[in-house]
Design a protein around this motif. Structure first.
Motif, PDB file in Angstrom:
ATOM      1  N   THR A  94      -0.230   2.174   2.300  1.00 23.62           N
ATOM      2  CA  THR A  94      -0.030   3.303   1.400  1.00 23.62           C
ATOM      3  C   THR A  94       0.965   4.280   2.004  1.00 23.62           C
ATOM      4  O   THR A  94       1.089   4.395   3.230  1.00 23.62           O
ATOM      5  CB  THR A  94      -1.353   4.035   1.128  1.00 23.62           C
ATOM      6  N   SER A  95       1.654   4.976   1.144  1.00 22.87           N
ATOM      7  CA  SER A  95       2.596   5.998   1.588  1.00 22.87           C
ATOM      8  C   SER A  95       2.456   7.201   0.675  1.00 22.87           C
ATOM      9  O   SER A  95       2.080   7.070  -0.492  1.00 22.87           O
ATOM     10  CB  SER A  95       4.033   5.461   1.569  1.00 22.87           C
ATOM     11  N   TYR A  96       2.747   8.375   1.253  1.00 19.67           N
ATOM     12  CA  TYR A  96       2.541   9.623   0.546  1.00 19.67           C
ATOM     13  C   TYR A  96       3.730  10.560   0.732  1.00 19.67           C
ATOM     14  O   TYR A  96       4.397  10.544   1.772  1.00 19.67           O
ATOM     15  CB  TYR A  96       1.284  10.332   1.066  1.00 19.67           C
ATOM     16  N   LYS A 140       0.223  14.705   1.855  1.00 20.20           N
ATOM     17  CA  LYS A 140      -0.431  13.979   2.946  1.00 20.20           C
ATOM     18  C   LYS A 140      -1.652  14.730   3.439  1.00 20.20           C
ATOM     19  O   LYS A 140      -1.619  15.932   3.638  1.00 20.20           O
ATOM     20  CB  LYS A 140       0.551  13.776   4.102  1.00 20.20           C
ATOM     21  N   LEU A 152      -6.100   8.210  -8.015  1.00 16.88           N
ATOM     22  CA  LEU A 152      -5.501   9.192  -7.125  1.00 16.88           C
ATOM     23  C   LEU A 152      -6.543  10.284  -6.928  1.00 16.88           C
ATOM     24  O   LEU A 152      -6.813  11.065  -7.841  1.00 16.88           O
ATOM     25  CB  LEU A 152      -4.216   9.789  -7.691  1.00 16.88           C
ATOM     26  N   PHE A 178      -4.300  13.961  -0.667  1.00 21.48           N
ATOM     27  CA  PHE A 178      -4.396  12.976  -1.749  1.00 21.48           C
ATOM     28  C   PHE A 178      -4.618  11.586  -1.161  1.00 21.48           C
ATOM     29  O   PHE A 178      -4.109  11.270  -0.085  1.00 21.48           O
ATOM     30  CB  PHE A 178      -3.112  12.944  -2.569  1.00 21.48           C
ATOM     31  N   THR A 179      -5.354  10.762  -1.906  1.00 21.23           N
ATOM     32  CA  THR A 179      -5.572   9.379  -1.501  1.00 21.23           C
ATOM     33  C   THR A 179      -5.380   8.466  -2.705  1.00 21.23           C
ATOM     34  O   THR A 179      -6.010   8.670  -3.746  1.00 21.23           O
ATOM     35  CB  THR A 179      -6.986   9.180  -0.942  1.00 21.23           C
ATOM     36  N   ILE A 180      -4.515   7.476  -2.537  1.00 14.21           N
ATOM     37  CA  ILE A 180      -4.305   6.479  -3.580  1.00 14.21           C
ATOM     38  C   ILE A 180      -5.149   5.252  -3.265  1.00 14.21           C
ATOM     39  O   ILE A 180      -5.265   4.854  -2.097  1.00 14.21           O
ATOM     40  CB  ILE A 180      -2.808   6.108  -3.706  1.00 14.21           C
ATOM     41  N   VAL A 224       4.554  10.623  -5.527  1.00 16.96           N
ATOM     42  CA  VAL A 224       3.415  11.252  -4.876  1.00 16.96           C
ATOM     43  C   VAL A 224       2.765  10.284  -3.885  1.00 16.96           C
ATOM     44  O   VAL A 224       2.530  10.630  -2.730  1.00 16.96           O
ATOM     45  CB  VAL A 224       2.375  11.715  -5.915  1.00 16.96           C
ATOM     46  N   ALA A 225       2.458   9.101  -4.347  1.00 15.95           N
ATOM     47  CA  ALA A 225       1.770   8.121  -3.494  1.00 15.95           C
ATOM     48  C   ALA A 225       2.063   6.718  -4.000  1.00 15.95           C
ATOM     49  O   ALA A 225       2.240   6.521  -5.205  1.00 15.95           O
ATOM     50  CB  ALA A 225       0.263   8.379  -3.499  1.00 15.95           C
TER      51      ALA A 225
END
Length: 125
Positions: free
Chosen positions: A57-59, A64, A80, A67-69, A48-49
């Motif tokens: 960071t990558s998603y 995209k 998350l 969500f934010t990690i 997911v992330a």
């Protein structure tokens, strides 16, 4: 002993938000990589992330913009934040850590060797 313990899952209606947390313990250095994965019934586990070794960071394309990690090193916690949840986001969510290295190793991608037990996220339409 390394431990990762997720929390924050639950049931929410489509369009809602949740914030997952992953409390980590058993190591005193920064992880090489940290990530969130999910697995829905009958489907393969998917990434997911990720927080990459260089801090970027990558998603997954499917999350995209929604969500934010992030991580709070002082609290040894990975997060998350999930917004605009969709029924297809329903899954068991797992956090994972790659603890192999303490410095960035060129061309060395993440390999997650430590996993939490998961927290369930259910999104209803």
């Amino acid at each position: 002993q390394v431990q990762l313990v997720e929390s924050g899952g639950g049931s929410v209606q489509a369009g809602g938000s949740l914030r997952l947390s992953c409390a980590t313990s058993g190591y005193t250095y920064s992880a090489y990589c940290m990530g969130w994965f999910r697995q829905a019934p009958g489907k393969e586990r998917e990434g997911v992330a990720t927080i990459e070794p260089d801090g970027s960071t990558s998603y997954a394309d499917s999350v995209k913009g929604r969500f934010t990690i992030s991580q709070d090193n002082a609290k040894n916690t990975l997060y998350l934040q999930m917004h605009s949840l969709k029924p297809e986001d329903t899954a068991m969510y797992y956090c994972a850590a790659d603890l192999r290295f303490v410095v960035v190793v060129p061309d060395m991608s993440c390999d997650f060797g430590y996993w939490g037990q998961g927290t369930q996220v259910t999104v209803s339409s």
